[in-house]
Design a protein around this motif. Sequence first.
Motif, PDB file in Angstrom:
ATOM      1  N   ASN A 582      42.662 -15.356   6.540  1.00 41.81           N
ATOM      2  CA  ASN A 582      42.688 -14.075   5.846  1.00 41.81           C
ATOM      3  C   ASN A 582      41.337 -13.779   5.194  1.00 41.81           C
ATOM      4  O   ASN A 582      40.576 -14.703   4.889  1.00 41.81           O
ATOM      5  CB  ASN A 582      43.765 -14.090   4.753  1.00 41.81           C
ATOM      6  CG  ASN A 582      45.148 -14.344   5.314  1.00 41.81           C
ATOM      7  OD1 ASN A 582      45.544 -13.735   6.302  1.00 41.81           O
ATOM      8  ND2 ASN A 582      45.887 -15.249   4.688  1.00 41.81           N
ATOM      9  N   PRO A 583      41.036 -12.503   4.940  1.00 40.92           N
ATOM     10  CA  PRO A 583      39.815 -12.187   4.190  1.00 40.92           C
ATOM     11  C   PRO A 583      39.903 -12.762   2.784  1.00 40.92           C
ATOM     12  O   PRO A 583      40.990 -12.829   2.194  1.00 40.92           O
ATOM     13  CB  PRO A 583      39.819 -10.646   4.149  1.00 40.92           C
ATOM     14  CG  PRO A 583      40.783 -10.207   5.188  1.00 40.92           C
ATOM     15  CD  PRO A 583      41.794 -11.300   5.325  1.00 40.92           C
ATOM     16  N   SER A 584      38.776 -13.198   2.254  1.00 38.87           N
ATOM     17  CA  SER A 584      38.774 -13.690   0.877  1.00 38.87           C
ATOM     18  C   SER A 584      39.070 -12.573  -0.105  1.00 38.87           C
ATOM     19  O   SER A 584      39.588 -12.824  -1.195  1.00 38.87           O
ATOM     20  CB  SER A 584      37.419 -14.335   0.547  1.00 38.87           C
ATOM     21  OG  SER A 584      37.221 -15.490   1.331  1.00 38.87           O
ATOM     22  N   GLN A 585      38.743 -11.347   0.255  1.00 40.16           N
ATOM     23  CA  GLN A 585      39.049 -10.191  -0.590  1.00 40.16           C
ATOM     24  C   GLN A 585      39.220  -8.967   0.289  1.00 40.16           C
ATOM     25  O   GLN A 585      38.396  -8.704   1.160  1.00 40.16           O
ATOM     26  CB  GLN A 585      37.933  -9.937  -1.615  1.00 40.16           C
ATOM     27  CG  GLN A 585      38.221  -8.780  -2.560  1.00 40.16           C
ATOM     28  CD  GLN A 585      37.131  -8.563  -3.600  1.00 40.16           C
ATOM     29  OE1 GLN A 585      36.191  -9.347  -3.695  1.00 40.16           O
ATOM     30  NE2 GLN A 585      37.253  -7.503  -4.366  1.00 40.16           N
ATOM     31  N   SER A 586      40.300  -8.231   0.078  1.00 41.59           N
ATOM     32  CA  SER A 586      40.519  -6.998   0.834  1.00 41.59           C
ATOM     33  C   SER A 586      40.710  -5.787  -0.070  1.00 41.59           C
ATOM     34  O   SER A 586      40.543  -4.651   0.374  1.00 41.59           O
ATOM     35  CB  SER A 586      41.737  -7.143   1.760  1.00 41.59           C
ATOM     36  OG  SER A 586      42.889  -7.478   1.031  1.00 41.59           O
ATOM     37  N   LEU A 587      41.063  -6.002  -1.340  1.00 40.21           N
ATOM     38  CA  LEU A 587      41.225  -4.905  -2.299  1.00 40.21           C
ATOM     39  C   LEU A 587      39.979  -4.816  -3.170  1.00 40.21           C
ATOM     40  O   LEU A 587      39.534  -5.819  -3.749  1.00 40.21           O
ATOM     41  CB  LEU A 587      42.458  -5.126  -3.170  1.00 40.21           C
ATOM     42  CG  LEU A 587      43.806  -5.195  -2.454  1.00 40.21           C
ATOM     43  CD1 LEU A 587      44.921  -5.449  -3.457  1.00 40.21           C
ATOM     44  CD2 LEU A 587      44.079  -3.923  -1.657  1.00 40.21           C
TER      45      LEU A 587
END
Length: 638
Positions: A582-587
Motif C-alpha cells: 500500500n502507499p505510505s500515504q494516500s490522504l
Amino acid sequence: MCFGIFTSPNSESGRNDLVGFIKEIAAQGMYVCLRIGPFIEAEWTYGGFPFWLHDIPGIVYRTDNEPFKFYMQNFTTKIVNMMTAENLYASQGGPIILSQIENEYQNIQRAFGTAGSQYVQWAAKMAVGLDTGVPWIMCKETDAPDPVINTCNGMKCGETFTGPNSPNKPALWTENWTSFYQVYGALPYIRSAEDIAFHVTLFVARNGSYINYYMYHGGTNFGRTGAAYVITGYYDQAPLDEYGLLRQPKWGHLKQLHTVIKSCSTTLLQGVQSNFSLGQVQEGYVFQEEKGGCVAFLINNDRANKVTVQFRNRSYELLPKSISILPDCQNVTFNTANVNTPSNTRIISPKQKFSSVDVWKQFQDFIPSFDDTSLKSNSFLEQMNTTKDESDYLWYTHRFENNLSCSKPTLSVQSAAHVAHAFVNNTYIGGAHGNHDVKSFTLEFPVTLHEGTNNLSILSVMVGLPDSGAFLERRFAGLISMQLQCSKGESLNLTNSLWGYKVGLLGEQLQVYKGQNSSGIEWRELGNIKEQTLIWYKTTFETPKGEDPVVLDLSSMGKGEAWVNGQSIGRYWILFHDSKGNPSQSLYHVPRSFLQDSGNVLVLVDECGGNPLGISLDTVSVTDLHQNFSKLSFPSSS
C-alpha cells in the motif's frame, strides 16, 4: 501544559509568525519551551538550515568553526531579541520557561573530536550570555556545561536517562516520542497508550519533573519542508492526529494519567523519595512529606505475567509491564496498563469526485535537450549545490553520437539522489528510485538509439534534503555514473562527457501551481492518462460544509506535488508502496484556512503514472463511542 517549539530561519510572518503563536499559547494558559537550535533536525529538510549557509566560504556546520558560529550566534540573538521585545520570557511575565540551544549534538560530537567539545562549551556560554532569565537546556548532551541542563530524548527516558550531570539540575525529558516519523515505503510506527503511560510514570517516579511529548499533536509537512523521504503527514499517530482529531485511547489514557499526577504534584515536589524492591523484577517508589502527604508507585517490569505484591501490609495486583499510582499510598487510582478509554475509528466521508474528464485541464511540461541548457560541465554536478534547494528537480542532458554496434544497448545510471527518470530523444524510457536507508540506486533500461545524434535527458529528483549527521555541508546528491552497455561487453561511458543542466520544471518557472493563465502556459483537455509523464493537472472544487478536516485522496496518482489556491499541501508519492503493498500515504491534508468559499483551484504535477480521474475530496472525522470530545481540552501536566 508546556509546548516545545522549534524555531526556523523564517519565523516572523504568516504561518511562521512565531511571536503571534507564542502569544496565543500564553492566552490559552500554557507554557513554552523555545528550542532555538538553530539546527533542529525534526525531519525538516536540511535540519532547518537555509541552504545559502552551504555557500559561506570555509563553513563547517555544528563545530568550532568561526563562520558557522557567527551565523548561529546571529540567529540565536535575533530569536531571543524577538522574545524579549514582546516580554515573552517567564522572567518578564511571559510563557517561555525554558530555551534550548543546539539539538541532540551528542549523536555527532565524536566525529568532530576536540572541536566538538569546544563547540559545546562555546554554544552554552553564548546562549547563557543572552540573559533570558530562564534556564537553557541541551538535549542528548550529557556534558552540557553548567548552568545548561542536560535532558533526555527518546521513548524510554525513565529507563535510559542517566540523570542530570549536576545535583542542582532537574531531570527533564525533552522529547517523549508518541510514535515515530514515517518515510515513503515504510509502515507507520504504532506506539501504544499503555507503553507511553508506563514510561511517563516511571520517569516521574524516578524524580522526573518535566515531560514534553514529541509529538503531542501531529502535523503536515507542507510544501517541500519534509526531509529526505519523509512523508507529508507527520506523527499522525500522536494523541492528536495530523488533523487535530483525538486518537483514542492514547489521548484519553494520557489525560487520565496526568490528572492523577497533577492531583499529587505537591507531594511529588516536596516529599522525600525512597526506592525499594517488591520482587525479582518489581519495585516501588514512595514520596513522603513530613506533614503526612504520601504518593507511591508500584512497578511490575515483567512483560508476560501479572503479580501480587505486598506494600504496607496490603496486597496489590500489578498487571504485566505496568505501574500503579497510589496518590495516598493506599488506593490505586491509575494503572498504566489498564486502559478504560475506548478506541475510536477514523471516518472518511467523500464529498466530491473528480472522475469526469471535463473537469480537468492539463499542461505538458517541457523535456529539455542539451541545446536547451545554458549551464554546462564536463562532469556530473552535485545536485543540491546546483539547485540551491529551489526545486526538487535537476535535469542532466547530453548529446552524443551513437557508435555502438548493438541496436538496443542498456542505459545504466547510478544515482545518489532519490529518483531518476530517463528520456531518450524525448521518449520516456523509465524511472527508478532509492529509499531512506540506502544512499544510492541504479536505473537500468534497454534503449533504442537513432543512428547518428541522440539526446539523453535524465530528470534527477530529491524528495527533501538530508536532515541529520555530521558534516551535513559535505553531502553529495545527484548522478554518480552513466554508461550505455552492449551485451558483448562493449560500452560507452558518458560520466565525464559534456553535460548540460537545467534547474526545475518549466511549470515551476511559470508558476503553474497558481492556476493562472499566463504566457507559456497552454492548458488543454485531458489526454491519454496511461502514457503521460511530467503533466500538470488543474481543476476546481467547492469547500465542503461543516468544520471537519478536509483531505484529498490521491491514491490514483503517481508521484509529485499538489497545490490548493497556490499553496502547496506537500509532496505525494503513491507509487512507493510499503511492505503490505500500500502507499505510505494516500490522504493529504487541505487546511480549511487554505480554502475559499467557492472556486478553489487544485493543481498537481505528476511525474508519471497518475490518474487524476480517481482523485476525491473527502472530510475526516472520528467515531466517539462514549463521550463528546467536540470541545477539546488538553490534559493537565505535573
